[in-house]
Design a protein around this motif. Structure first.
Motif, short mmCIF file in Angstrom:
data_model
loop_
_atom_site.label_atom_id
_atom_site.label_comp_id
_atom_site.label_asym_id
_atom_site.label_seq_id
_atom_site.Cartn_x
_atom_site.Cartn_y
_atom_site.Cartn_z
N PRO A 62 0.98 -1.15 -0.05
CA PRO A 62 0.02 -0.19 0.02
C PRO A 62 0.81 1.39 -0.09
N ILE A 63 0.27 2.35 -0.50
CA ILE A 63 0.96 3.58 -0.25
C ILE A 63 0.85 4.13 0.94
N HIS A 68 -0.54 9.28 0.50
CA HIS A 68 -1.78 8.82 -0.21
C HIS A 68 -2.83 9.89 0.36
N ASN A 69 -2.88 10.47 1.40
CA ASN A 69 -3.90 11.22 2.08
C ASN A 69 -3.56 12.65 1.86
N PHE A 74 -0.05 13.19 -3.39
CA PHE A 74 -0.57 11.90 -4.08
C PHE A 74 -0.71 11.81 -5.70
N ALA A 78 1.19 8.74 -7.48
CA ALA A 78 0.11 7.81 -7.65
C ALA A 78 0.65 6.43 -8.10
#
Length: 101
Positions: A62-63, A68-69, A74, A78
């Motif tokens: 996972p990023i 990511h947030n 992001f 991506a």
């Protein structure tokens, strides 16, 4: 001497300042700043260091939530697959460099 070269490399990487500005800060010629930067960069990307310290994540990893947030990061990260020790180093071109693009 090696400590100064590493300091110049890290300072340049973190601040994003031009060679001229870094040279003024460290009271060194622009050519020396460039030489030191390249020397440390090549050392970090050498097979011995790269194979020992750089671990690419699995394709299904996972990023990190910090990236990511955050809409600042992001969109640009991506589709990336990791960084050294999972640390994101914020850097940006100077205003002169942005205007030249």
């Amino acid at each position: 001497m090696l400590e100064e070269q590493l300091t110049i490399f890290l300072y340049t990487s973190v601040t994003g300042l031009s060679i001229r500005h870094v040279g003024e800060c460290f009271q060194r010629l622009n050519g020396m700043i460039s030489k030191y930067f390249k020397k440390i960069l090549f050392a970090f990307s050498s097979r011995d260091i790269y194979s020992k310290y750089v671990r690419l994540p699995c394709s299904d990893a996972p990023i990190h939530p910090t990236i990511h947030n955050n809409p600042k990061f992001f969109p640009f990260f991506a589709n990336t697959i990791g960084a050294i020790d999972r640390t994101h180093i914020a850097c940006a071109p100077s205003s002169e460099e942005r205007d030249a693009m």
